[in-house]
Design a protein around this motif. Structure first.
Motif, short mmCIF file in Angstrom:
data_model
loop_
_atom_site.label_atom_id
_atom_site.label_comp_id
_atom_site.label_asym_id
_atom_site.label_seq_id
_atom_site.Cartn_x
_atom_site.Cartn_y
_atom_site.Cartn_z
N ILE A 73 1.38 -1.19 -0.22
CA ILE A 73 0.22 -0.22 0.08
C ILE A 73 0.57 1.15 -0.22
CG2 ILE A 73 -2.07 1.61 1.37
CD1 ILE A 73 -2.20 -1.32 2.59
N ASN A 74 1.08 1.15 -1.11
CA ASN A 74 2.10 2.70 -1.51
C ASN A 74 1.85 2.99 -2.54
OD1 ASN A 74 4.72 3.43 -2.53
ND2 ASN A 74 5.49 1.94 -0.81
N VAL A 75 2.40 4.08 -3.26
CA VAL A 75 2.55 4.97 -4.91
C VAL A 75 4.29 5.16 -4.81
CG1 VAL A 75 1.84 6.72 -6.40
CG2 VAL A 75 0.16 5.36 -5.01
N PRO A 76 4.92 4.23 -5.76
CA PRO A 76 6.22 4.79 -5.46
C PRO A 76 6.50 6.15 -6.56
CG PRO A 76 5.33 2.87 -6.56
CD PRO A 76 4.60 3.24 -6.34
N SER A 77 7.30 6.83 -6.02
CA SER A 77 7.83 7.55 -7.15
C SER A 77 8.57 8.10 -8.27
CB SER A 77 7.99 8.50 -6.41
OG SER A 77 9.77 8.20 -5.00
N ARG A 78 9.36 6.66 -8.34
CA ARG A 78 10.31 6.70 -9.62
C ARG A 78 10.90 5.36 -8.87
NH1 ARG A 78 15.00 10.83 -8.17
NH2 ARG A 78 13.74 11.86 -10.05
N CYS A 79 10.79 4.64 -10.28
CA CYS A 79 11.72 3.41 -11.21
C CYS A 79 13.60 3.14 -10.59
CB CYS A 79 11.38 3.31 -12.35
SG CYS A 79 11.90 1.45 -13.04
N PRO A 80 13.49 2.00 -9.51
CA PRO A 80 14.40 2.20 -9.27
C PRO A 80 15.35 1.22 -10.14
CG PRO A 80 13.21 -0.03 -8.20
CD PRO A 80 12.34 1.48 -8.83
N LYS A 81 14.89 0.58 -11.37
CA LYS A 81 15.84 0.00 -12.43
C LYS A 81 15.89 1.31 -13.76
CE LYS A 81 15.35 -3.67 -16.11
NZ LYS A 81 14.28 -4.76 -16.20
N CYS A 82 14.66 1.90 -13.94
CA CYS A 82 15.10 2.78 -15.17
C CYS A 82 15.16 4.42 -15.22
CB CYS A 82 14.32 2.41 -16.33
SG CYS A 82 12.81 3.28 -16.52
N ARG A 83 14.84 4.76 -13.57
CA ARG A 83 14.72 5.81 -12.78
C ARG A 83 13.36 6.44 -13.62
NH1 ARG A 83 16.55 4.93 -8.85
NH2 ARG A 83 18.95 5.02 -8.15
N SER A 84 12.75 6.27 -14.00
CA SER A 84 11.49 6.73 -14.64
C SER A 84 10.30 7.47 -13.76
CB SER A 84 10.66 6.14 -15.91
OG SER A 84 9.13 6.66 -16.32
N GLU A 85 9.60 8.49 -13.70
CA GLU A 85 8.90 9.18 -12.89
C GLU A 85 7.63 8.45 -13.66
OE1 GLU A 85 9.11 12.77 -11.42
OE2 GLU A 85 11.05 12.17 -10.72
N TRP A 86 7.93 7.36 -14.56
CA TRP A 86 6.00 7.49 -15.06
C TRP A 86 5.81 6.21 -14.51
CZ3 TRP A 86 5.02 5.40 -20.91
CH2 TRP A 86 3.77 5.65 -20.96
N ILE A 87 4.91 6.17 -13.90
CA ILE A 87 4.62 4.90 -12.70
C ILE A 87 3.27 4.34 -12.70
CG2 ILE A 87 4.73 3.51 -10.40
CD1 ILE A 87 7.33 4.30 -11.84
N GLU A 88 2.21 3.71 -13.32
CA GLU A 88 1.37 3.21 -12.58
C GLU A 88 1.23 2.54 -11.85
OE1 GLU A 88 -1.82 0.47 -15.03
OE2 GLU A 88 -0.62 1.31 -15.99
N GLU A 89 -0.17 3.46 -10.67
CA GLU A 89 -0.04 3.16 -9.08
C GLU A 89 -0.83 1.56 -9.44
OE1 GLU A 89 -3.59 6.15 -8.28
OE2 GLU A 89 -1.62 7.75 -8.34
N PRO A 90 -1.25 1.47 -8.06
CA PRO A 90 -1.17 0.33 -7.55
C PRO A 90 -2.46 0.50 -7.52
CG PRO A 90 -0.43 1.30 -6.17
CD PRO A 90 -0.39 2.17 -7.14
N ARG A 91 -3.35 -1.21 -7.90
CA ARG A 91 -5.15 -1.13 -7.82
C ARG A 91 -5.13 -1.65 -6.49
NH1 ARG A 91 -6.82 1.61 -12.25
NH2 ARG A 91 -8.89 0.50 -11.42
N PHE A 92 -6.65 -1.38 -6.15
CA PHE A 92 -6.84 -2.24 -4.75
C PHE A 92 -8.52 -2.84 -4.68
CE2 PHE A 92 -3.57 0.95 -3.20
CZ PHE A 92 -2.76 0.71 -2.69
N LYS A 93 -8.61 -3.86 -4.69
CA LYS A 93 -9.86 -4.68 -4.18
C LYS A 93 -9.52 -5.27 -3.37
CE LYS A 93 -12.83 -7.00 -7.45
NZ LYS A 93 -14.39 -6.53 -7.09
N ILE A 94 -11.46 -5.28 -2.97
CA ILE A 94 -11.99 -6.37 -1.93
C ILE A 94 -12.39 -7.29 -2.38
CG2 ILE A 94 -13.08 -6.45 0.74
CD1 ILE A 94 -11.84 -3.35 1.21
N GLU A 95 -11.88 -8.61 -1.76
CA GLU A 95 -13.12 -9.59 -1.57
C GLU A 95 -12.81 -11.07 -0.95
OE1 GLU A 95 -11.03 -12.14 -5.42
OE2 GLU A 95 -12.06 -10.91 -6.44
N ALA A 96 -14.10 -11.37 -0.48
CA ALA A 96 -14.48 -13.09 0.61
C ALA A 96 -12.69 -13.53 0.41
CB ALA A 96 -15.52 -13.05 0.77
N ARG A 97 -13.10 -14.51 1.51
CA ARG A 97 -11.29 -15.16 1.59
C ARG A 97 -12.34 -16.24 1.23
NH1 ARG A 97 -7.88 -14.17 7.12
NH2 ARG A 97 -7.26 -12.84 6.21
#
Length: 97
Positions: A73-97
């Motif tokens: 649960i966090n939105v990175p600001s920069r890619c550690p591999k290529c240093r790009s800031e063009w990051i697609e945010e994580p997506r969240f969903k709730i489901e029953a176990r």
């Protein structure tokens, strides 16, 4: 009247959202809107365990080189591999176990 966290839970049970989309859906504006949503998601994750539900996380991904971040649960600001800031945010969903 539902609390903000209850509204987030209701939205995430319907479909997946990114933190920015949640902030828009909840009509949160300003610099701290995304941060507020992320803090709420951390608290919600603990609450869901007691209810027998799980918060699914599709990890953030670099749009330039394809690097996939850890599912957290966090939105990175920069890619550690290529240093790009063009990051697609994580997506969240709730489901029953």
């Amino acid at each position: 009247m539902m609390t903000r966290r209850q509204r987030i839970i209701k939205l995430l049970e319907e479909r997946d959202y990114s933190p920015s989309e949640l902030a828009l859906a909840l009509e949160l504006r300003g610099r701290g809107a995304k941060k507020t949503v992320l803090e709420d998601l951390k608290a919600i994750q603990k609450t869901l365990k007691r209810e027998g539900k799980v918060l699914l996380i599709k990890p953030a991904e670099c749009r330039k080189c394809g690097f996939v971040f850890r599912p957290e649960i966090n939105v990175p600001s920069r890619c550690p591999k290529c240093r790009s800031e063009w990051i697609e945010e994580p997506r969240f969903k709730i489901e029953a176990r």
